[in-house]
Design an enzyme around this catalytic site. Sequence first.
Site, PDB file in Angstrom:
ATOM      1  N   ASN A 201       0.853  -1.188   0.000  1.00  0.00           N
ATOM      2  CA  ASN A 201       0.000   0.000   0.000  1.00  0.00           C
ATOM      3  C   ASN A 201       0.893   1.243   0.000  1.00  0.00           C
ATOM      4  O   ASN A 201       2.121   1.157  -0.033  1.00  0.00           O
ATOM      5  CB  ASN A 201      -0.977  -0.012   1.177  1.00  0.00           C
ATOM      6  CG  ASN A 201      -0.281  -0.052   2.529  1.00  0.00           C
ATOM      7  OD1 ASN A 201       0.826   0.465   2.702  1.00  0.00           O
ATOM      8  ND2 ASN A 201      -0.923  -0.670   3.507  1.00  0.00           N
ATOM      9  N   ARG A 202       0.274   2.410   0.033  1.00  0.00           N
ATOM     10  CA  ARG A 202       1.030   3.658  -0.059  1.00  0.00           C
ATOM     11  C   ARG A 202       2.088   3.762   1.051  1.00  0.00           C
ATOM     12  O   ARG A 202       3.247   4.100   0.796  1.00  0.00           O
ATOM     13  CB  ARG A 202       0.071   4.838   0.020  1.00  0.00           C
ATOM     14  CG  ARG A 202       0.762   6.206  -0.162  1.00  0.00           C
ATOM     15  CD  ARG A 202      -0.138   7.340   0.317  1.00  0.00           C
ATOM     16  NE  ARG A 202      -1.372   7.401  -0.433  1.00  0.00           N
ATOM     17  CZ  ARG A 202      -1.536   8.103  -1.560  1.00  0.00           C
ATOM     18  NH1 ARG A 202      -0.527   8.808  -2.046  1.00  0.00           N
ATOM     19  NH2 ARG A 202      -2.704   8.130  -2.172  1.00  0.00           N
ATOM     20  N   GLU A 204       3.418   1.384   2.955  1.00  0.00           N
ATOM     21  CA  GLU A 204       4.446   0.348   2.846  1.00  0.00           C
ATOM     22  C   GLU A 204       5.437   0.664   1.732  1.00  0.00           C
ATOM     23  O   GLU A 204       6.654   0.473   1.884  1.00  0.00           O
ATOM     24  CB  GLU A 204       3.786  -1.009   2.608  1.00  0.00           C
ATOM     25  CG  GLU A 204       3.013  -1.524   3.819  1.00  0.00           C
ATOM     26  CD  GLU A 204       2.071  -2.663   3.482  1.00  0.00           C
ATOM     27  OE1 GLU A 204       1.647  -3.366   4.412  1.00  0.00           O
ATOM     28  OE2 GLU A 204       1.745  -2.845   2.292  1.00  0.00           O
ATOM     29  N   ASP A 271      -6.252  -7.738   1.809  1.00  0.00           N
ATOM     30  CA  ASP A 271      -6.404  -9.183   1.643  1.00  0.00           C
ATOM     31  C   ASP A 271      -7.265  -9.499   0.420  1.00  0.00           C
ATOM     32  O   ASP A 271      -7.008 -10.458  -0.310  1.00  0.00           O
ATOM     33  CB  ASP A 271      -7.039  -9.800   2.890  1.00  0.00           C
ATOM     34  CG  ASP A 271      -6.124  -9.753   4.098  1.00  0.00           C
ATOM     35  OD1 ASP A 271      -4.901  -9.653   3.913  1.00  0.00           O
ATOM     36  OD2 ASP A 271      -6.638  -9.812   5.228  1.00  0.00           O
TER      37      ASP A 271
END
Length: 487
Positions: A201-202, A204, A271
């Site tokens: 994601n952004r 991470e 997920d």
Amino acid sequence: MDLSLLDRIAGRRVLVVGDVMLDEYLWGEIERISPEAPVPVLDERSRHHAVGGAGNVAANLAALGCRAGIGSVVGEDGPARTLRAELEALGVDGRALVVDRERPTPLKTRVIARRQQLVRIDREERRPLAPWAEERLLEAVRGCLGGCGAVVLSDYGKGVVTEGLVRGITQAARAAGVPVVGDPKGRDYRRYRGVTLLTPNRKEAAEATGIALTDAAAVERAGARLLEIVGSEAMLITLSEEGMALFRRGEPPLRLPTRAREVYDVTGAGDTVVAALAAALAAGADLVAAAELANMAAGVVVGKVGTATATAEEVRAFAGAATDPAGRKVVPREEAVRLAARLRAEGKRLVFTNGCFDLLHVGHIRYLQQARALGDCLMVGLNTDASVRRLKGERRPLIRQEDRAHVLAALACVDYVVLFDEDTPLELIRELRPEVLVKGGDYTREQVVGHELVEAAGGRVELIPVVEGASTTAIVERIAALYGRPG
């Protein structure tokens, strides 16, 4: 999006490997303070369990129609037995679960009172797997690769997804021609070298590259840098309300705008994304088609409250709802019960009301708006045509049930509509177990069907004042008076 992909996904085998855990929700009431210390005493009322971590990825795959399997390391304890039972109930193959008697099964217990989470208690090991456990898990994964269409590495940073495990799985998968999709954790992405695709994601992606993803140019720099670090075929960065960005070697970046029309809760959306990507790749889709499916599935789950999954039917309906977003809010009874259980598991307050809602008018609108303000989710029970006829006579309803449901679902204040065929909603209330039961002010508390069930479970009944002069009967009589006679 090619909706035939959803048909091709059905029955495909996908293996999830990673940190599986058990989520436990403990509900109770607090009415006193402990004499031992200035802390509240919780009287336990009920418990609920659900699969978490990598298990939720497997649940998403099963919801899409895949034959999902899971590989992880669990303890020899009560949580492991409960976890296996939950996975079996979902139809997830647990043959690749390895037992380490020295390592407890990860358990996250959320204590909830008066619909507020008081504390979360985590029981888990974060140290890397013992070498023997890593090797045994790798052997189990290799044994499951035959006939497998894709592998997911679901890393929650609990020690299962070791560098050695990643290396062994990617080598075995490459030899078998099986793509590997990784959901990463941590800052050092070099340990994921060999995967086909990663889905940070952004936040991470920013941590792994040191680039603040504040604009489109920064996102592109981060994507290019991650491809360089990992050496993967592709990288998909999820950007919350800004959608997704797909990076492929030798191709220009592809931006996928968000497909969500309403966002209630982003819990577990990552997920869903990795599950949908793996399912599509297992069905032979290219990276663009897989990303489009993942974007669509994410749009479904963020429109639900709490950790959720997206079924193939929901994705198909969502894809066709560009001009009709209300259709997906009308749910079958079984799905309504599952939604209610999920809301309870997340500590959310479900509000329920019911009626015929034949010729929707301003009184209905104001009533439903006030009802929605009493909780986190408003579910409306709607009498079927047969039920309305039994209650109001053969000349009613004026509007058929499909249209009444659709009109209700088009209201922003209504989260879900569920049809019931009985004369009263008593059994539906028993199944849904709402925290708040709402009726109009022309009722007394004792006249509200289901008040005993709701109050016995710690819920409450709310009576909302009616709007004077606003009624379906009055509208029908006025129409008859104005248009019922020639001239």
